[in-house]
Scaffold this motif. Structure first.
Motif, mmCIF file in Angstrom:
data_model
loop_
_atom_site.group_PDB
_atom_site.id
_atom_site.type_symbol
_atom_site.label_atom_id
_atom_site.label_comp_id
_atom_site.label_asym_id
_atom_site.label_seq_id
_atom_site.Cartn_x
_atom_site.Cartn_y
_atom_site.Cartn_z
ATOM 1 N N PRO A 25 42.939 41.146 43.975
ATOM 2 C CA PRO A 25 44.220 41.278 44.683
ATOM 3 C C PRO A 25 45.127 40.063 44.535
ATOM 4 O O PRO A 25 46.356 40.197 44.571
ATOM 5 C CB PRO A 25 43.800 41.495 46.140
ATOM 6 C CG PRO A 25 42.411 40.965 46.233
ATOM 7 C CD PRO A 25 41.789 41.170 44.898
ATOM 8 N N GLU A 26 44.562 38.873 44.366
ATOM 9 C CA GLU A 26 45.387 37.683 44.208
ATOM 10 C C GLU A 26 46.138 37.715 42.879
ATOM 11 O O GLU A 26 47.304 37.341 42.795
ATOM 12 C CB GLU A 26 44.531 36.426 44.315
ATOM 13 C CG GLU A 26 43.946 36.195 45.706
ATOM 14 C CD GLU A 26 43.189 34.887 45.793
ATOM 15 O OE1 GLU A 26 43.216 34.113 44.805
ATOM 16 O OE2 GLU A 26 42.571 34.640 46.838
ATOM 17 N N MET A 27 45.456 38.153 41.836
ATOM 18 C CA MET A 27 46.088 38.247 40.520
ATOM 19 C C MET A 27 46.805 39.569 40.326
ATOM 20 O O MET A 27 47.610 39.707 39.407
ATOM 21 C CB MET A 27 45.026 38.088 39.430
ATOM 22 C CG MET A 27 44.244 36.798 39.499
ATOM 23 S SD MET A 27 43.037 36.680 38.165
ATOM 24 C CE MET A 27 44.124 36.474 36.776
ATOM 25 N N ASP A 28 46.515 40.543 41.194
ATOM 26 C CA ASP A 28 47.060 41.898 41.080
ATOM 27 C C ASP A 28 46.717 42.483 39.710
ATOM 28 O O ASP A 28 47.565 43.056 39.025
ATOM 29 C CB ASP A 28 48.562 41.909 41.321
ATOM 30 C CG ASP A 28 49.098 43.327 41.553
ATOM 31 O OD1 ASP A 28 48.297 44.210 41.909
ATOM 32 O OD2 ASP A 28 50.313 43.539 41.368
ATOM 33 N N MET A 29 45.459 42.345 39.332
ATOM 34 C CA MET A 29 44.960 42.852 38.059
ATOM 35 C C MET A 29 43.564 43.444 38.247
ATOM 36 O O MET A 29 42.830 43.044 39.162
ATOM 37 C CB MET A 29 44.847 41.735 37.014
ATOM 38 C CG MET A 29 46.138 41.120 36.546
ATOM 39 S SD MET A 29 45.791 39.850 35.281
ATOM 40 C CE MET A 29 47.446 39.257 34.947
ATOM 41 N N VAL A 30 43.220 44.380 37.377
ATOM 42 C CA VAL A 30 41.841 44.828 37.244
ATOM 43 C C VAL A 30 41.213 43.976 36.153
ATOM 44 O O VAL A 30 41.648 44.010 34.993
ATOM 45 C CB VAL A 30 41.750 46.316 36.889
ATOM 46 C CG1 VAL A 30 40.299 46.713 36.604
ATOM 47 C CG2 VAL A 30 42.311 47.161 38.030
ATOM 48 N N VAL A 31 40.220 43.184 36.521
ATOM 49 C CA VAL A 31 39.601 42.217 35.618
ATOM 50 C C VAL A 31 38.204 42.708 35.246
ATOM 51 O O VAL A 31 37.446 43.162 36.100
ATOM 52 C CB VAL A 31 39.508 40.829 36.287
ATOM 53 C CG1 VAL A 31 38.859 39.816 35.336
ATOM 54 C CG2 VAL A 31 40.882 40.357 36.725
ATOM 55 N N TYR A 32 37.863 42.606 33.958
ATOM 56 C CA TYR A 32 36.530 43.035 33.542
ATOM 57 C C TYR A 32 35.999 42.151 32.423
ATOM 58 O O TYR A 32 36.751 41.476 31.714
ATOM 59 C CB TYR A 32 36.526 44.506 33.120
ATOM 60 C CG TYR A 32 37.338 44.851 31.898
ATOM 61 C CD1 TYR A 32 36.746 44.934 30.638
ATOM 62 C CD2 TYR A 32 38.705 45.103 31.994
ATOM 63 C CE1 TYR A 32 37.493 45.269 29.517
ATOM 64 C CE2 TYR A 32 39.450 45.438 30.879
ATOM 65 C CZ TYR A 32 38.833 45.516 29.640
ATOM 66 O OH TYR A 32 39.573 45.834 28.530
ATOM 67 N N ASP A 33 34.678 42.138 32.276
ATOM 68 C CA ASP A 33 34.023 41.318 31.276
ATOM 69 C C ASP A 33 34.346 41.778 29.855
ATOM 70 O O ASP A 33 34.342 42.980 29.578
ATOM 71 C CB ASP A 33 32.501 41.369 31.453
ATOM 72 C CG ASP A 33 32.010 40.502 32.590
ATOM 73 O OD1 ASP A 33 32.238 39.282 32.545
ATOM 74 O OD2 ASP A 33 31.387 41.046 33.528
ATOM 75 N N HIS A 34 34.570 40.817 28.980
ATOM 76 C CA HIS A 34 34.622 41.107 27.551
ATOM 77 C C HIS A 34 33.182 41.226 27.068
ATOM 78 O O HIS A 34 32.345 40.358 27.331
ATOM 79 C CB HIS A 34 35.344 39.986 26.800
ATOM 80 C CG HIS A 34 35.373 40.180 25.322
ATOM 81 N ND1 HIS A 34 36.176 41.116 24.712
ATOM 82 C CD2 HIS A 34 34.672 39.580 24.327
ATOM 83 C CE1 HIS A 34 35.995 41.072 23.405
ATOM 84 N NE2 HIS A 34 35.077 40.154 23.142
ATOM 85 N N LEU A 35 32.871 42.315 26.373
ATOM 86 C CA LEU A 35 31.499 42.607 25.982
ATOM 87 C C LEU A 35 31.302 42.432 24.478
ATOM 88 O O LEU A 35 32.200 42.706 23.688
ATOM 89 C CB LEU A 35 31.129 44.041 26.372
ATOM 90 C CG LEU A 35 31.281 44.405 27.844
ATOM 91 C CD1 LEU A 35 31.001 45.892 28.053
ATOM 92 C CD2 LEU A 35 30.362 43.565 28.728
ATOM 93 N N VAL A 36 30.105 41.987 24.110
ATOM 94 C CA VAL A 36 29.741 41.852 22.698
ATOM 95 C C VAL A 36 28.332 42.402 22.519
ATOM 96 O O VAL A 36 27.517 42.382 23.443
ATOM 97 C CB VAL A 36 29.783 40.380 22.235
ATOM 98 C CG1 VAL A 36 31.197 39.828 22.292
ATOM 99 C CG2 VAL A 36 28.846 39.522 23.078
ATOM 100 N N PRO A 37 28.002 42.905 21.317
ATOM 101 C CA PRO A 37 26.644 43.399 21.077
ATOM 102 C C PRO A 37 25.667 42.243 20.914
ATOM 103 O O PRO A 37 26.014 41.190 20.373
ATOM 104 C CB PRO A 37 26.786 44.200 19.783
ATOM 105 C CG PRO A 37 27.938 43.570 19.081
ATOM 106 C CD PRO A 37 28.888 43.130 20.158
ATOM 107 N N GLU A 38 24.443 42.445 21.358
ATOM 108 C CA GLU A 38 23.425 41.403 21.204
ATOM 109 C C GLU A 38 22.963 41.273 19.759
ATOM 110 O O GLU A 38 22.540 40.209 19.337
ATOM 111 C CB GLU A 38 22.215 41.713 22.100
ATOM 112 C CG GLU A 38 22.482 41.494 23.588
ATOM 113 C CD GLU A 38 21.240 41.705 24.420
ATOM 114 O OE1 GLU A 38 20.874 40.777 25.162
ATOM 115 O OE2 GLU A 38 20.657 42.804 24.335
ATOM 116 N N GLY A 39 23.004 42.362 19.013
ATOM 117 C CA GLY A 39 22.549 42.319 17.631
ATOM 118 C C GLY A 39 23.679 42.573 16.660
ATOM 119 O O GLY A 39 24.849 42.309 16.954
ATOM 120 N N ASP A 40 23.336 43.112 15.482
ATOM 121 C CA ASP A 40 24.335 43.359 14.439
ATOM 122 C C ASP A 40 24.643 44.837 14.289
ATOM 123 O O ASP A 40 24.986 45.305 13.200
ATOM 124 C CB ASP A 40 23.845 42.795 13.102
ATOM 125 C CG ASP A 40 22.513 43.383 12.667
ATOM 126 O OD1 ASP A 40 21.945 44.183 13.437
ATOM 127 O OD2 ASP A 40 22.045 43.031 11.568
#
Length: 338
Positions: A240-255
């Protein structure tokens, strides 16, 4: 598709705390109706617990049917909209910020491979009568859930934990954030926009998710989700302070980037910001989000300071998740009605 009892209780407890600002007009509930609803809530609590914890599909199915029938009977009581049902810890129940409706969502375990989401929207009627829209999960019947407007009859199911109200050109838009126990090895979190059509019927989705500012062109999406490794802890919520929906940037563990059940957070974030009637995506390189002390230590990042994948961190994370999965033991199933 499996979520542990402690995890789902925590998720729903958070969602219910977010939704505790139910209307002040609760005084419409007469003492007799309140007493009746408290008694009905005791039965609903037993059924809802059994939906999650009963050992056999037959008992879970029967408990789910009994819960639905009992909930509808309870909601038929005058002004039941104002009764919070706080003890239903495995059922998400959220009030819209403007108190025009509330939404119940939960999941039913068919077997070890399939969970079905269920739900209902209760409208706030001035005369205290019941106006209820059941929601029917059709997510198993579509391969392209991101590009369609849907009704309550072909809803993309999720257990909602947040409602965000926005307006544009005089119309209200309710953004729902939800959890989906998607598969044996991965979970999803959904961002869905709910509106009501001129007939007053709920409508899910629309061209609300824009990637116009991204470095790589993507078409407008009608809803948005992230899919990630079952054991990974991910952030996906409204700030609510940023007025944004914030989420994790995801990466695969392998290739194997096509394997969504290997995706984990790397310590960076992305976001959506409401602008001109849609949610505008903000890429990680454009998003400067400062974590508060203790939220996520920098040594936990999977990318190093140059943006390269740290294979040591990946292996440590993988080993930790594997050990956690091995040590986690399911809670003993409770008997129906306990």
């Amino acid at each position: 598709m499996h979520i542990s009892r402690p995890s789902i209780v925590l998720l729903l407890a958070v969602s219910c705390l977010v939704g505790l600002s139910f209307p002040a007009e609760a005084q419409h509930l007469s003492p007799a109706v309140q007493q009746d609803l408290r008694q009905r809530e005791d039965s609903l609590k037993g059924y809802s617990d059994s939906i999650v914890n009963a050992a056999t599909p037959e008992v879970r199915f029967r408990s789910d049917s009994q819960f639905v029938r009992s909930l509808v009977r309870a909601l038929k009581q005058p002004y039941s909209f104002y009764y919070p049902f706080d003890s239903l810890q495995t059922i998400s129940h959220l009030y819209a910020p403007d108190s025009t409706f509330r939404i119940f969502t939960w999941q039913f375990k068919k077997d070890e491979f399939l969970y079905l989401q269920e739900g209902a929207i209760q409208m706030n009627q001035p005369d205290g009568s019941l106006k209820l829209f059941p929601l029917f999960d059709a997510s198993m019947f579509t391969d392209k859930p991101d590009d369609s407007v849907r009704t309550r009859k072909n809803w993309i199911g999720a257990i909602y934990y947040r409602i965000i109200e926005k307006t544009w050109e005089g119309r209200n838009y309710y953004t729902l954030l939800g959890f989906d126990d998607y598969s044996e090895t991965s979970n999803k979190k959904w961002m869905e926009v709910l509106t009501f059509n001129p007939a007053g019927e709920p409508q899910f989705g629309g061209p609300y998710f824009s990637f116009a500012g991204d470095s790589v062109h993507k078409k407008m999406q009608y809803r948005f989700n992230i899919e990630y490794k079952k054991e990974a802890a991910t952030r996906f919520n409204y700030d609510p302070e940023m007025d944004m929906v914030v989420y994790d940037h995801l990466v695969p563990e392998g290739d194997q980037p096509q394997k969504k059940d290997t995706y984990v957070p790397d310590g960076d974030f992305e976001a959506f910001q409401w602008k001109d009637g849609h949610w505008l995506h903000i890429e990680k390189k454009l998003f400067t989000f400062k974590l508060k002390d203790g939220e996520a230590p920098t040594e936990g990042k999977i990318l190093d300071d140059q943006g390269n994948i740290d294979e040591t961190k990946l292996q440590e994370s993988s080993d930790k998740n594997a050990k956690k999965k091995k040590n986690d033991k399911p809670a003993p199933a409770k008997k129906p009605g306990s």
